[in-house]
Design an enzyme around this catalytic site. Sequence first.
Site, PDB file in Angstrom:
ATOM      1  CB  SER A 222       4.883 -16.187   9.372  1.00 43.48           C
ATOM      2  OG  SER A 222       3.674 -15.559   9.026  1.00 43.48           O
TER       3      SER A 222
ATOM      4  CE  LYS B 192       2.393 -17.435   5.836  1.00 43.24           C
ATOM      5  NZ  LYS B 192       3.233 -17.476   6.997  1.00 43.24           N
TER       6      LYS B 192
END
Length: 180
Positions: free
Chosen positions: A46, A88
């Site tokens: 990700s 993230k």
Amino acid sequence: METEKRKSKGILKEIREWTISLGIAVIAALLFQNYVYAQSEVQNVSMQNTLIAGQRLIEDKWSYRFHEPQHGDIVIINGPESELRLIKRVVGIPGDVIDIQSGEVYLNGVKIDEQYVKGRTFAGSVPIPFTVEEGQLFVMGDNREHSMDSRALGPISRSSIEGKAVLRIWPLPKFGALKE
């Protein structure tokens, strides 16, 4: 006989001192890792191309005790929002309005320059535009087409932020500070 007793007491005293010293060192190391800096491993795709699965990072758990996460920070998330620990990038902080139009992200009405992003950005299940409330962050992976982030999970609670990824330590050719 007297000399043997002194030697025996001397050895026991030295063993006791070493045991205490090693115990203190182990406790200090554990406290340091739990509350100051720790090592983390990237587990998924990700955050590509910024971070790749298998890379090892140093996580700063200390600095967010003194200041809040900022736009562009790469954070480690460990909270009820996901069963997995996530890595993230902070896109929105309290008060920000996040909008996604034509594959681009707008922060408070201004398109943001995200040179680190791989792929196009699409809205998820969170209604867009989205206003980040107090005590929350809006985070997204850099690999936008393959990231489970705030677009699907919703905002991340500030209390779920474990720390900030600050340094890549493995693989050695990629060693260095993580930049926005």
